[in-house]
Write an enzyme that holds these catalytic residues in place. Structure first.
Site, short mmCIF file in Angstrom:
data_model
loop_
_atom_site.label_atom_id
_atom_site.label_comp_id
_atom_site.label_asym_id
_atom_site.label_seq_id
_atom_site.Cartn_x
_atom_site.Cartn_y
_atom_site.Cartn_z
N LYS A 160 11.36 -44.75 105.31
CA LYS A 160 10.96 -43.58 106.09
C LYS A 160 9.46 -43.58 106.29
O LYS A 160 8.97 -43.25 107.37
CB LYS A 160 11.39 -42.30 105.36
CG LYS A 160 12.84 -41.94 105.59
CD LYS A 160 13.15 -40.56 105.03
CE LYS A 160 14.66 -40.37 104.97
NZ LYS A 160 15.10 -39.45 103.95
N HIS B 54 11.86 -48.10 94.11
CA HIS B 54 11.40 -46.99 94.95
C HIS B 54 9.88 -46.85 95.02
O HIS B 54 9.37 -46.02 95.78
CB HIS B 54 12.07 -45.69 94.51
CG HIS B 54 13.56 -45.75 94.69
ND1 HIS B 54 14.42 -46.12 93.66
CD2 HIS B 54 14.33 -45.58 95.79
CE1 HIS B 54 15.65 -46.14 94.13
NE2 HIS B 54 15.63 -45.82 95.41
N CYS C 183 16.50 -43.56 92.10
CA CYS C 183 17.66 -44.24 91.48
C CYS C 183 18.65 -43.22 90.94
O CYS C 183 19.76 -43.58 90.59
CB CYS C 183 17.25 -45.10 90.29
SG CYS C 183 16.17 -46.46 90.65
N CYS D 65 8.74 -47.27 89.60
CA CYS D 65 10.08 -47.86 89.73
C CYS D 65 9.97 -49.04 90.70
O CYS D 65 9.45 -48.87 91.81
CB CYS D 65 11.03 -46.81 90.28
SG CYS D 65 12.53 -47.53 90.97
#
Ligand code: MSP
Length: 517
Positions: free
Chosen positions: A302, A147, A129, A144
């Site tokens: 990813k 993420h 972030c 988080c």
């Protein structure tokens, strides 16, 4: 409306552009092209966000300087936007000298004003972030929620911005301006977040993060990414915090729409607004938060390995023009909601709407005009009917949707009139009328299709600029026409087209799928 400005979020350059980034730039470009049809002075700003710990770390892992990583990746975003016909006026990079200089001056101004102060701080920092999180922001595993990573404990002396000073003014502004946050269902979310805000860290110690803009009066600190990144919207226009701003700022600010993803709404509707209030700069008219694009219903990441670029899709379907992909991105999600990309849905949707529905209708009508009238429109064919009314109404409906950034909904209005025209031609069967020798009626049916398709070409242009230009060429109208110029009976009597000039508008996609299963 005599001026129009739109902005996108500026993308981090620690990776290459993917279809999520593309989704936002396409929505913005479509919105921009639509308002260009309604307004003379327009400005479209996009760019890349290049500072911060994430970029510093990625470059270090690759063994290159951060600037080299930024140069290479920023170029990839520019290339992707060229491929997708994103028609921006300015591409700002936060490593641009002009941007860095103005950000330093903005910081000094707020420091002098007392809205920025120095403070020893210990907090949890999420590099995803690029932001400090409070313990109540974390999920049940202490990670988080966006993420999925544990934030780092950071302890440093930083500069802080007095966000709390502006809390009441922001709440009042949101409540008094129902169009400020769009879609409106997001406004409550922001009002809830405002309940718990604290002052925010706006710098980092250079010893921890060195890839950033130095604080002019304290070079041991670098300006932390959000104040750097958010300021791009006005540094790009040559805003001057200490004197007269540049012409672009005077002409275009405040932006009409700032388009961003739902994940960064808090930064835009709270932090950015407080910064502008502190600088005594006018506020943007609307902050619009779009949803997120998933791939085959999965979050792109990813680690999952399912990140796809717009170029992958274009190559897999052998598309020489981006229109189909642009169109699909626009219709893949209702306004403000999440959307999904899958090869099957993409292919099915664009084949149905653009090839079968829109393209075939024009193609077969032009062929009939050549067959029965040698490509001529006769004076006696010129008429108004139910399709005239529908297409003129559609213009008003499309405009109203765009005023609310309802881009998918506006596309449905356009496709609805194409559906209606298809039904009309099937019900009125000009091929039967011709067989029966009712040539005047046959010509009227074809005329009303062409006249409707003029409106369709101009309305679909923001989504599919190449397809629309092709349609306009066959209908002999100017594709750069303003919406106000659309009228009933736009096509005049005379030769419309030769058989040899007829071209398919959009070929069906039947190639291999982009995501290899
Ligand atoms: N650099 C910040 C924005 C600063 S704006 C002053 C940032 N960058 S980002 O690269 O992570 O995201 C850029 C934009 O892309 C954001 O608006 C974000 O919401 C959007 N998207 C990133 N992934 C996305 C999807 N999967 N789907 C749709 N939009 C997505 O945040």
């Amino acid at each position: 409306m005599n001026k129009f400005m739109v902005t996108t979020a500026i993308d981090y350059v620690n990776g290459a552009p993917h279809i999520g980034h593309a989704f936002e730039k396409i929505l913005t470009d479509v919105l921009f092209r639509h308002f260009k049809q309604r307004c003379d002075k327009t400005f479209f700003l996009t760019g890349t966000d290049e500072h911060g710990i994430k970029i510093q770390k990625t470059a270090a892992t690759m063994g290159i300087e951060p600037k080299q990583l930024c140069d290479e990746n920023s170029q990839k975003f520019k290339d992707a936007w060229a491929l997708l016909d994103i028609n921006y006026d300015k591409f700002i990079r936060t490593t641009d000298e002009q941007h860095k200089k103005i950000v330093q001056e903005i910081f000094e101004k707020l420091l002098k004003k007392g809205d920025i102060y120095k403070h020893k701080y210990e907090g949890l920092y999420c590099s995803g972030c690029e932001s400090f999180l409070s313990p109540k922001d974390l999920d049940e595993n202490g990670c988080c929620p966006i993420h999925g990573k544990k934030p780092e404990l950071v302890s440093e002396e930083n500069y802080f911005f007095k966000l709390t000073k502006y809390k009441d003014a922001i709440i009042k502004y949101i409540k008094e301006n129902p169009d400020f946050i769009m879609p409106s269902f997001r406004a409550n979310e922001v009002l809830n977040q405002l309940e718990n805000i604290e002052d925010i860290s706006v710098s980092r110690a250079k010893s921890n993060v060195n890839w950033g803009i130095e604080v002019k009066s304290d070079p041991e600190q670098v300006i932390y990414v959000w104040i750097d990144a958010l300021s791009n919207y006005i540094t790009a226009l040559n805003y001057n915090p200490n004197g007269e701003s540049g012409e672009n700022f005077k002409t275009f600010w405040p932006a009409n729409f700032q388009i961003i993803g739902k994940d960064i709404l808090k930064f835009h509707s709270i932090y950015w607004i407080a910064i502008l209030m502190a600088l005594e700069v006018e506020l943007p008219k609307t902050i619009y938060a779009h949803g997120w694009i998933t791939i085959d219903k999965n979050k792109m990441s990813k680690s999952t390995g399912n990140v796809i670029s717009p170029k992958t899709v274009m190559d897999a379907f052998e598309l020489s023009e981006p229109d189909a992909f642009r169109y699909f991105m626009c219709v893949s999600a209702p306004s403000g909601k999440d959307g999904n990309y899958s090869d099957e849905d993409f292919k099915e949707r664009v084949n149905a709407d653009l090839a079968n529905n829109m393209g075939n209708l024009l193609n077969r009508s032009l062929n009939m005009l050549c067959k029965y009238f040698d490509g001529n429109i006769l004076e006696e064919h010129i008429c108004e009917n139910i399709l005239t009314a529908s297409s003129m109404n559609a213009i008003a409906k499309v405009k109203a949707h765009f005023d609310k950034v309802e881009i998918s909904e506006a596309a449905s209005e356009i496709i609805n009139i194409v559906d209606e025209a298809n039904k009309f031609i099937n019900d009125n069967a000009p091929w039967t009328l011709a067989k029966e020798g009712k040539m005047r009626e046959c010509g009227e049916v074809l005329y009303s299709i062409f006249d409707l398709m003029c409106k369709v070409a101009i309305l679909i242009y923001p989504y599919c600029p190449n397809i629309a230009a092709n349609m306009a060429q066959q209908l002999k109208i100017d594709i750069n026409m303003k919406l106000d110029e659309l009228k009933p009976k736009m096509i005049k009597a005379g030769k419309l087209i030769e058989k040899s000039e007829i071209q398919p508008v959009f070929l069906r996609l039947d190639s291999e799928f982009a995501v290899k299963k």
